[in-house]
Design an enzyme around this catalytic site. Structure first.
Site, PDB file in Angstrom:
ATOM      1  N   CYS A  93       0.962  -1.216  -0.210  1.00  0.00           N
ATOM      2  CA  CYS A  93      -0.119  -0.120   0.287  1.00  0.00           C
ATOM      3  C   CYS A  93       0.523   1.209  -0.656  1.00  0.00           C
ATOM      4  O   CYS A  93       1.274   1.929  -0.879  1.00  0.00           O
ATOM      5  CB  CYS A  93      -0.959   0.059   1.089  1.00  0.00           C
ATOM      6  SG  CYS A  93      -2.844   0.591   0.852  1.00  0.00           S
ATOM      7  N   ARG A 127     -12.865   6.555  -1.099  1.00  0.00           N
ATOM      8  CA  ARG A 127     -11.919   5.081  -0.083  1.00  0.00           C
ATOM      9  C   ARG A 127     -12.134   3.637   0.266  1.00  0.00           C
ATOM     10  O   ARG A 127     -12.886   3.744  -0.392  1.00  0.00           O
ATOM     11  CB  ARG A 127     -11.423   5.344   1.182  1.00  0.00           C
ATOM     12  CG  ARG A 127     -10.255   4.771   2.323  1.00  0.00           C
ATOM     13  CD  ARG A 127     -10.477   5.675   3.878  1.00  0.00           C
ATOM     14  NE  ARG A 127      -8.931   5.280   3.531  1.00  0.00           N
ATOM     15  CZ  ARG A 127      -7.802   5.803   2.824  1.00  0.00           C
ATOM     16  NH1 ARG A 127      -7.822   7.150   2.022  1.00  0.00           N
ATOM     17  NH2 ARG A 127      -6.345   5.809   3.387  1.00  0.00           N
ATOM     18  N   HIS A 196      -3.240  -5.608   2.460  1.00  0.00           N
ATOM     19  CA  HIS A 196      -3.186  -5.811   3.990  1.00  0.00           C
ATOM     20  C   HIS A 196      -3.047  -7.145   4.553  1.00  0.00           C
ATOM     21  O   HIS A 196      -4.092  -8.065   3.315  1.00  0.00           O
ATOM     22  CB  HIS A 196      -3.132  -4.740   4.966  1.00  0.00           C
ATOM     23  CG  HIS A 196      -2.898  -3.329   3.995  1.00  0.00           C
ATOM     24  ND1 HIS A 196      -1.681  -2.879   4.623  1.00  0.00           N
ATOM     25  CD2 HIS A 196      -3.408  -2.710   3.632  1.00  0.00           C
ATOM     26  CE1 HIS A 196      -1.426  -1.264   4.204  1.00  0.00           C
ATOM     27  NE2 HIS A 196      -2.950  -1.281   3.592  1.00  0.00           N
TER      28      HIS A 196
HETATM   29  N1  GLN Z   1      -1.793   6.779   2.548  1.00  0.00           N
HETATM   30  C1  GLN Z   1      -2.399   5.800   0.960  1.00  0.00           C
HETATM   31  C2  GLN Z   1      -3.584   5.563   0.556  1.00  0.00           C
HETATM   32  O1  GLN Z   1      -4.347   6.533   1.034  1.00  0.00           O
HETATM   33  C3  GLN Z   1      -2.365   5.246   1.775  1.00  0.00           C
HETATM   34  C4  GLN Z   1      -2.821   4.264   2.431  1.00  0.00           C
HETATM   35  C5  GLN Z   1      -2.179   2.253   3.435  1.00  0.00           C
HETATM   36  O2  GLN Z   1      -0.646   2.721   3.001  1.00  0.00           O
HETATM   37  N2  GLN Z   1      -3.004   2.404   3.247  1.00  0.00           N
HETATM   38  O3  GLN Z   1      -3.886   5.548  -0.779  1.00  0.00           O
END
Ligand code: GLN
Length: 239
Positions: A93, A127, A196
């Site tokens: 990520c 998101r 993740h």
């Molecule tokens: N901050 C980055 C995004 O929102 C990565 C998020 C993360 O590592 N879960 O895409």
């Protein structure tokens, strides 16, 4: 006896949603095969400890990525030479995003990556949160139809270019950008994914794939009954 050197990059800043579980998986799967493992945590300002066989960088919020971007770029030339000699990288990520050219968050400056992957990321308006199942296209890395499973939580939209190819096709979830059905990235032995979970404990054959690349040898199979049950549970949950 062979020794495996793992560099854990910036765990004090990038380590969310259990990403440290990927380090534990690599370490235990090597030790269960009587391979000595050294894990070096490399945080901001640390003196680097030379070459490693595997580098891991986890995920994190935009704010933490600002510092890691600056830190990583202090070592860009060294990391590029590590890639080019065949070291294995796995970025999850936010860490994945910084292995590309840049990550442009919604607010603030463009965060420069170290271009180990020919990819770039821009923040999206939505998101992406939820379970992910992909069909992998990098060899046989799962006991079923080559599925890899994980959990995503990102707003970044990643686009691949040139010789950087995805690690698989999205079956459930959003992947790199929710549009082109690609998930993750690979160039040489550099891998990135939005998964993740942690990612490797539930994808044990992929963990061994990385270990074999790093060690340059085939490994004896382990009894992965428990790991594969967790893997299958996510697939069944997704369908
Ligand atoms: N901050 C980055 C995004 O929102 C990565 C998020 C993360 O590592 N879960 O895409």
């Amino acid at each position: 006896m062979k020794k495996l050197r793992i560099g854990h990059l910036y765990p004090k800043l990038l380590n969310i949603y259990g990403d440290r579980g990927n380090i534990i998986t690599l370490q235990k799967r090597a030790e269960w095969r009587k391979i000595e493992v050294e894990v070096h945590e490399i945080n901001s300002g640390d003196v680097w400890l030379g070459e490693h066989d595997i580098y891991f960088i986890g995920g994190g919020q935009d704010a933490q990525q600002v510092e890691v971007s600056k830190e990583l770029n202090r070592h860009k030339d060294f990391m590029t030479s590590e890639r080019d000699r065949g070291a294995v990288f796995l970025g999850i990520c936010g860490g994945y995003q910084l292995l590309g050219h840049y990550y442009q968050p919604h607010d603030g400056e463009k965060l420069m990556g170290i271009s180990l992957l020919d990819a770039y990321t821009v923040a999206g308006n939505k998101r992406f949160i939820g379970n992910v199942t992909i069909q992998s296209n990098i060899g046989q890395v799962a006991p079923d139809k080559n599925f890899l499973v994980g959990f995503e939580n990102h707003s970044g939209l990643t686009y691949l270019q040139g010789e950087t190819k995805p690690i698989g096709t999205v079956i459930v979830g959003n992947g790199n950008n929710g549009m082109d059905k690609t998930e993750g990235a690979r160039y040489k032995n550099v891998f990135g994914t939005y998964m993740h979970g942690s990612f490797l404990p539930k994808n044990p054959m992929f963990a061994d794939y990385l270990l074999e690349l790093a060690l340059g040898e085939r490994l004896e199979p382990l009894d992965d009954t428990i790991e594969n049950n967790a893997h299958d549970a996510l697939i069944n949950k997704a369908y």
